[in-house]
Design an enzyme around this catalytic site. Structure first.
Site, mmCIF file in Angstrom:
data_model
loop_
_atom_site.group_PDB
_atom_site.id
_atom_site.type_symbol
_atom_site.label_atom_id
_atom_site.label_comp_id
_atom_site.label_asym_id
_atom_site.label_seq_id
_atom_site.Cartn_x
_atom_site.Cartn_y
_atom_site.Cartn_z
ATOM 1 N NE ARG A 59 -15.404 30.901 6.763
ATOM 2 C CZ ARG A 59 -16.363 30.281 6.309
ATOM 3 N NH1 ARG A 59 -17.451 30.600 6.134
ATOM 4 N NH2 ARG A 59 -15.968 29.226 5.089
ATOM 5 C CG ASN A 111 -18.711 33.724 8.442
ATOM 6 O OD1 ASN A 111 -18.194 33.949 7.178
ATOM 7 N ND2 ASN A 111 -18.934 32.582 8.722
ATOM 8 C CG HIS A 129 -15.791 23.461 5.058
ATOM 9 N ND1 HIS A 129 -16.042 22.615 4.161
ATOM 10 C CD2 HIS A 129 -16.540 24.435 5.062
ATOM 11 C CE1 HIS A 129 -17.340 22.886 3.704
ATOM 12 N NE2 HIS A 129 -17.732 24.032 4.036
ATOM 13 C CD GLU A 144 -16.996 26.226 10.183
ATOM 14 O OE1 GLU A 144 -18.349 26.256 10.052
ATOM 15 O OE2 GLU A 144 -16.563 26.319 9.273
ATOM 16 N NE ARG A 169 -20.952 25.892 -2.884
ATOM 17 C CZ ARG A 169 -19.673 25.823 -1.605
ATOM 18 N NH1 ARG A 169 -18.739 25.293 -1.629
ATOM 19 N NH2 ARG A 169 -20.414 26.295 -0.521
#
Ligand code: AMP
Length: 400
Positions: free
Chosen positions: A91, A12, A180, A386, A241
């Protein structure tokens, strides 16, 4: 350890980091995990955890993704772990509308991933660097891309279309994509199992709350709407964010406050959210400590804005569902912060949601469970995984 190649190496790549894990999808066993951080800077370092032991290296610049992978391969070779790897699962953040499923990487796929960089300039280029380095290093092994956006490709047109001139979508791909995906996919399946229901007859709202946060409506196993948009900047307030804001603010910053486009980008992605409001930290733990133990009003306001935006997004997601079987919390904050869960659910009493305080308090640190009170729809805490989704989807593809 057996020498049968049954492990998947999951990679990832972020812009300045590379996370990795060696996973046996069948047993969920992860004998080796690690992260290389601060890549391409003086603080570049790599940490490898192997069978419970931690190996740390500080590395001389220039130390980028390629060098981090070389360091990892060196370790894997010395530990005689190369031969146990059956494939590499990567990923990849953005697949645009090109891929709905995990995809075996070849030169054609690489060319498409390059094109997709215009849609995800912050994420896909780093993913590509990782894939290119891994294709050289593990030439003989199949490499699979698992996309963050893929799970949301089932959203209906009315959910993914922005109220903008149509040609922006048809000619330039401007639409909601959502992110996600592997996490929302995983916890919705775990929830169906937990509720003893078939995923094809389950309606849930999943709240992935980590440094990045997104909320998704999932009906019969499919994503029907999600809070992130064209980029992972949209939706609820996050660590740094801003989430949804009036787009007019951007013109005000550019025209009247003399911001450059780069400065606006940095402001909205890196300096806003919990950090921007609190002026203390983007870390939820620090803010809870400041708000609840030190009575810091800015930390309290940051958490109030955060929880209110999540509650509103959950309420908005009900418009895509025919019933509500469960709300699911996951991600670093969702799995650990009983405070955030309580503040969010408190604001959703019109949906008949309420918590069992004791269950909420104790369901932390990797615990899964239903934290709802008896007369409420289920509120589940489910630790996400994940990396395991990427590993199992990679294995399924190479076997199939
Ligand atoms: P993630 O991106 O999923 O790793 O999540 C990172 C976020 O989880 C950070 O904001 C952390 O502050 C938050 N987090 C981790 N542990 C806790 C905790 N015990 N209480 C509150 N927030 C936590």
């Amino acid at each position: 350890m057996t020498t049968q190649p049954k492990f998947i190496l999951v990679i990832n790549c972020g812009s300045s980091s590379l996370k990795f894990a060696l996973i046996d999808p069948a047993s969920k066993q992860q004998p080796l995990t690690g992260i290389a951080q601060c890549l391409n800077s003086d603080e570049a370092n790599i940490v490898i955890k192997h069978n419970g032991e931690k190996h740390q290296d500080t590395l001389d610049a220039p130390f980028g993704h390629k060098e981090a992978l070389a360091n990892l391969i060196n370790y894997l070779t010395q530990a005689q772990l190369i031969d146990v790897i059956a494939a590499i699962g990567h990923r990849v953040v953005h697949a645009g509308e090109c891929y709905q499923l995990p995809t075996l990487i070849d030169n054609k796929v690489m060319a498409i991933l390059e094109e997709l960089c215009t849609l995800a300039p912050l994420h896909n280029p780093a993913n590509i660097i990782g894939i290119e380095a891994a294709r050289v290093a593990f030439e003989a092994l199949p490499q699979v891309a698992v996309f963050d956006t893929a799970f949301h490709q089932t959203m209906p047109e009315k959910a993914y279309t922005y109220a903008l001139p149509r040609n922006l979508y048809s000619e330039h791909g401007v639409r909601k994509y959502g992110f996600h995906g592997t996490s929302h996919y995983y916890v919705s399946r775990q929830a169906a199992d937990y509720l003893n229901k078939n995923i094809d007859d389950t309606s849930v709202i999943t709240a992935h709350l980590g440094n990045g946060c997104s909320i998704t409506a999932i009906e019969n196993g499919e994503s029907r709407d999600t809070s992130m948009g064209f980029t992972p900047l949209a939706g609820v307030a996050m660590g740094t964010r801003c989430g949804d804001i009036d787009p007019g603010i951007i013109f005000h910053l550019l025209k009247n406050l003399n911001y450059s486009t780069e400065a606006v980008d940095k402001l909205l992605n890196k300096e806003s959210g919990l950090l921007g409001i609190s002026e203390i930290s983007n870390d939820c733990r620090t803010l809870e400590e400041q708000a609840l133990e030190q009575n810091n009003p800015q930390a309290k306001l940051a958490l109030d804005v955060f929880c209110f935006s999540i509650a509103k997004a959950i309420a908005a997601m009900t418009t895509s569902l025919s019933k509500l079987d469960a709300v699911i919390f996951t991600g670093g904050i969702g799995e650990n912060s009983s405070y955030v869960r309580e503040e969010v659910i408190k604001q959703l009493s019109l949906l008949q949601l309420s918590l069992d305080d004791a269950a909420n308090e104790k369901t932390i640190r990797g615990q899964a469970g239903n934290i709802a009170s008896d007369n409420s729809p289920a509120v589940l805490v489910i630790p996400t995984d994940e990396e395991w989704v990427i590993a199992s989807q990679t294995l399924a593809l190479i076997k199939g």
